[in-house]
Write a protein that holds these residues in place. Structure first.
Motif, PDB file in Angstrom:
ATOM      1  N   TYR A 134      -2.955   0.142  -3.546  1.00 51.61           N
ATOM      2  CA  TYR A 134      -3.653   0.890  -2.503  1.00 51.61           C
ATOM      3  C   TYR A 134      -2.736   1.247  -1.350  1.00 51.61           C
ATOM      4  O   TYR A 134      -2.845   2.320  -0.775  1.00 51.61           O
ATOM      5  CB  TYR A 134      -4.874   0.113  -2.010  1.00 51.61           C
ATOM      6  CG  TYR A 134      -5.938   0.017  -3.073  1.00 51.61           C
ATOM      7  CD1 TYR A 134      -6.577   1.158  -3.541  1.00 51.61           C
ATOM      8  CD2 TYR A 134      -6.287  -1.204  -3.639  1.00 51.61           C
ATOM      9  CE1 TYR A 134      -7.536   1.076  -4.539  1.00 51.61           C
ATOM     10  CE2 TYR A 134      -7.248  -1.291  -4.627  1.00 51.61           C
ATOM     11  CZ  TYR A 134      -7.867  -0.157  -5.070  1.00 51.61           C
ATOM     12  OH  TYR A 134      -8.802  -0.231  -6.055  1.00 51.61           O
ATOM     13  N   ARG A 135      -1.815   0.352  -1.020  1.00 48.37           N
ATOM     14  CA  ARG A 135      -0.851   0.636   0.040  1.00 48.37           C
ATOM     15  C   ARG A 135       0.095   1.751  -0.369  1.00 48.37           C
ATOM     16  O   ARG A 135       0.295   2.715   0.364  1.00 48.37           O
ATOM     17  CB  ARG A 135      -0.056  -0.636   0.364  1.00 48.37           C
ATOM     18  CG  ARG A 135       0.956  -0.448   1.488  1.00 48.37           C
ATOM     19  CD  ARG A 135       1.974  -1.566   1.513  1.00 48.37           C
ATOM     20  NE  ARG A 135       2.756  -1.544   0.270  1.00 48.37           N
ATOM     21  CZ  ARG A 135       3.367  -2.605  -0.222  1.00 48.37           C
ATOM     22  NH1 ARG A 135       3.293  -3.767   0.384  1.00 48.37           N
ATOM     23  NH2 ARG A 135       4.057  -2.512  -1.349  1.00 48.37           N
ATOM     24  N   ASP A 136       0.683   1.633  -1.559  1.00 49.36           N
ATOM     25  CA  ASP A 136       1.731   2.562  -1.975  1.00 49.36           C
ATOM     26  C   ASP A 136       1.203   3.910  -2.463  1.00 49.36           C
ATOM     27  O   ASP A 136       1.803   4.942  -2.186  1.00 49.36           O
ATOM     28  CB  ASP A 136       2.592   1.940  -3.074  1.00 49.36           C
ATOM     29  CG  ASP A 136       3.376   0.735  -2.582  1.00 49.36           C
ATOM     30  OD1 ASP A 136       3.348   0.449  -1.365  1.00 49.36           O
ATOM     31  OD2 ASP A 136       4.005   0.067  -3.416  1.00 49.36           O
ATOM     32  N   PHE A 137       0.101   3.915  -3.205  1.00 56.56           N
ATOM     33  CA  PHE A 137      -0.390   5.160  -3.777  1.00 56.56           C
ATOM     34  C   PHE A 137      -1.501   5.806  -2.945  1.00 56.56           C
ATOM     35  O   PHE A 137      -1.738   6.992  -3.072  1.00 56.56           O
ATOM     36  CB  PHE A 137      -0.879   4.937  -5.214  1.00 56.56           C
ATOM     37  CG  PHE A 137       0.226   4.624  -6.168  1.00 56.56           C
ATOM     38  CD1 PHE A 137       0.933   5.636  -6.795  1.00 56.56           C
ATOM     39  CD2 PHE A 137       0.583   3.305  -6.424  1.00 56.56           C
ATOM     40  CE1 PHE A 137       1.966   5.345  -7.668  1.00 56.56           C
ATOM     41  CE2 PHE A 137       1.613   3.002  -7.289  1.00 56.56           C
ATOM     42  CZ  PHE A 137       2.316   4.017  -7.913  1.00 56.56           C
ATOM     43  N   GLY A 138      -2.170   5.016  -2.128  1.00 58.28           N
ATOM     44  CA  GLY A 138      -3.260   5.560  -1.326  1.00 58.28           C
ATOM     45  C   GLY A 138      -2.934   5.701   0.146  1.00 58.28           C
ATOM     46  O   GLY A 138      -3.650   6.341   0.886  1.00 58.28           O
ATOM     47  N   ASN A 139      -1.813   5.077   0.551  1.00 61.37           N
ATOM     48  CA  ASN A 139      -1.437   5.076   1.957  1.00 61.37           C
ATOM     49  C   ASN A 139      -2.617   4.663   2.833  1.00 61.37           C
ATOM     50  O   ASN A 139      -2.933   5.309   3.826  1.00 61.37           O
ATOM     51  CB  ASN A 139      -0.887   6.443   2.364  1.00 61.37           C
ATOM     52  CG  ASN A 139      -0.148   6.371   3.680  1.00 61.37           C
ATOM     53  OD1 ASN A 139       0.360   5.322   4.066  1.00 61.37           O
ATOM     54  ND2 ASN A 139      -0.105   7.482   4.388  1.00 61.37           N
ATOM     55  N   ILE A 140      -3.288   3.597   2.417  1.00 59.96           N
ATOM     56  CA  ILE A 140      -4.496   3.115   3.082  1.00 59.96           C
ATOM     57  C   ILE A 140      -4.183   1.805   3.797  1.00 59.96           C
ATOM     58  O   ILE A 140      -3.498   0.953   3.248  1.00 59.96           O
ATOM     59  CB  ILE A 140      -5.609   2.855   2.043  1.00 59.96           C
ATOM     60  CG1 ILE A 140      -5.944   4.152   1.303  1.00 59.96           C
ATOM     61  CG2 ILE A 140      -6.854   2.283   2.683  1.00 59.96           C
ATOM     62  CD1 ILE A 140      -6.840   3.924   0.103  1.00 59.96           C
ATOM     63  N   PRO A 141      -4.696   1.619   5.018  1.00 61.23           N
ATOM     64  CA  PRO A 141      -4.551   0.315   5.659  1.00 61.23           C
ATOM     65  C   PRO A 141      -5.202  -0.760   4.785  1.00 61.23           C
ATOM     66  O   PRO A 141      -6.365  -0.642   4.414  1.00 61.23           O
ATOM     67  CB  PRO A 141      -5.307   0.471   6.979  1.00 61.23           C
ATOM     68  CG  PRO A 141      -5.310   1.939   7.236  1.00 61.23           C
ATOM     69  CD  PRO A 141      -5.358   2.584   5.881  1.00 61.23           C
ATOM     70  N   VAL A 142      -4.436  -1.769   4.442  1.00 62.12           N
ATOM     71  CA  VAL A 142      -4.885  -2.776   3.483  1.00 62.12           C
ATOM     72  C   VAL A 142      -4.924  -4.155   4.126  1.00 62.12           C
ATOM     73  O   VAL A 142      -4.078  -4.498   4.942  1.00 62.12           O
ATOM     74  CB  VAL A 142      -3.943  -2.813   2.261  1.00 62.12           C
ATOM     75  CG1 VAL A 142      -4.433  -3.809   1.234  1.00 62.12           C
ATOM     76  CG2 VAL A 142      -3.794  -1.445   1.634  1.00 62.12           C
ATOM     77  N   PHE A 143      -5.899  -4.935   3.692  1.00 64.30           N
ATOM     78  CA  PHE A 143      -6.121  -6.289   4.182  1.00 64.30           C
ATOM     79  C   PHE A 143      -6.459  -7.133   2.967  1.00 64.30           C
ATOM     80  O   PHE A 143      -7.441  -6.883   2.297  1.00 64.30           O
ATOM     81  CB  PHE A 143      -7.302  -6.236   5.156  1.00 64.30           C
ATOM     82  CG  PHE A 143      -7.487  -7.443   5.996  1.00 64.30           C
ATOM     83  CD1 PHE A 143      -6.679  -7.679   7.086  1.00 64.30           C
ATOM     84  CD2 PHE A 143      -8.505  -8.336   5.711  1.00 64.30           C
ATOM     85  CE1 PHE A 143      -6.872  -8.771   7.877  1.00 64.30           C
ATOM     86  CE2 PHE A 143      -8.702  -9.439   6.504  1.00 64.30           C
ATOM     87  CZ  PHE A 143      -7.884  -9.654   7.599  1.00 64.30           C
ATOM     88  N   LEU A 144      -5.609  -8.106   2.643  1.00 65.79           N
ATOM     89  CA  LEU A 144      -5.822  -8.931   1.447  1.00 65.79           C
ATOM     90  C   LEU A 144      -6.145 -10.351   1.856  1.00 65.79           C
ATOM     91  O   LEU A 144      -5.395 -10.989   2.585  1.00 65.79           O
ATOM     92  CB  LEU A 144      -4.576  -8.926   0.570  1.00 65.79           C
ATOM     93  CG  LEU A 144      -4.645  -9.820  -0.672  1.00 65.79           C
ATOM     94  CD1 LEU A 144      -5.532  -9.177  -1.717  1.00 65.79           C
ATOM     95  CD2 LEU A 144      -3.268 -10.044  -1.225  1.00 65.79           C
ATOM     96  N   THR A 145      -7.277 -10.846   1.381  1.00 65.63           N
ATOM     97  CA  THR A 145      -7.614 -12.257   1.582  1.00 65.63           C
ATOM     98  C   THR A 145      -7.620 -12.934   0.231  1.00 65.63           C
ATOM     99  O   THR A 145      -7.847 -12.303  -0.798  1.00 65.63           O
ATOM    100  CB  THR A 145      -9.003 -12.440   2.241  1.00 65.63           C
ATOM    101  OG1 THR A 145     -10.018 -12.009   1.334  1.00 65.63           O
ATOM    102  CG2 THR A 145      -9.099 -11.666   3.532  1.00 65.63           C
ATOM    103  N   ALA A 146      -7.364 -14.218   0.247  1.00 65.82           N
ATOM    104  CA  ALA A 146      -7.392 -14.987  -1.001  1.00 65.82           C
ATOM    105  C   ALA A 146      -7.866 -16.399  -0.724  1.00 65.82           C
ATOM    106  O   ALA A 146      -7.637 -16.941   0.349  1.00 65.82           O
ATOM    107  CB  ALA A 146      -6.001 -15.042  -1.620  1.00 65.82           C
ATOM    108  N   VAL A 147      -8.522 -16.946  -1.701  1.00 68.01           N
ATOM    109  CA  VAL A 147      -8.808 -18.377  -1.703  1.00 68.01           C
ATOM    110  C   VAL A 147      -7.594 -18.992  -2.346  1.00 68.01           C
ATOM    111  O   VAL A 147      -7.110 -18.529  -3.375  1.00 68.01           O
ATOM    112  CB  VAL A 147     -10.063 -18.682  -2.540  1.00 68.01           C
ATOM    113  CG1 VAL A 147     -10.263 -20.183  -2.659  1.00 68.01           C
ATOM    114  CG2 VAL A 147     -11.283 -18.022  -1.931  1.00 68.01           C
TER     115      VAL A 147
END
Length: 151
Positions: A134-147
């Protein structure tokens, strides 16, 4: 906003934490939002994709081919590592501090670390997440959370 998780898992794994737990969280969020008495100001797209464990094919297909992809202005990806533990923000972009600020305002006990980003960038773990697509192909601000659980 795009809310994303994946329903596939690595071979020979039941996929409970990676990533069925995130699918459950998004389903509950969808259920709660569908019962709101006041409509949301902005649309939320819930994407439950497959092929995350297989070179991120589904997220790539969505962001490069689906007509709704053009509507996405921010992206939250729910992911997992290990068998449980604390929710952590471990990937986001420095060019979009408003995402982190919104997280800090909305979450009772926010928790984040740059370690996840450093691990992925270093190549120590030969793995990847939908974050990069999403970052590289969509140029969208991204927020990743994980358990995560490092035990």
């Amino acid at each position: 906003m795009l809310a994303n998780c994946h329903f596939d898992s690595v071979a020979n794994s039941p996929g409970a934490s990676d990533d069925a737990v995130s699918c459950s969280v998004l389903l509950e969020a969808l259920h709660s939002m569908s019962n709101l008495s006041t409509p949301l100001q902005h649309a939320v797209i819930f994407l439950f994709n497959g092929a995350e464990e297989n070179i991120l094919q589904a997220s790539h297909g969505f962001i490069t081919q689906h007509p709704w992809a053009k509507l996405v202005r921010a992206f939250i990806n729910l992911e997992a590592a290990g068998v449980g533990g604390k929710e952590i923000v471990f990937q986001t972009g420095p060019e979009n501090p408003w995402l982190v600020q919104a997280y800090v305002r909305a979450v009772k006990h926010p928790f984040a670390s740059v370690v996840g980003q450093e691990v992925f960038q270093s190549g120590i773990i030969p793995s990847d997440t939908d974050f990069r697509i999403y970052r590289d192909f969509g140029n969208i601000p991204v927020f990743l959370t994980a358990v995560y659980d490092m035990m």
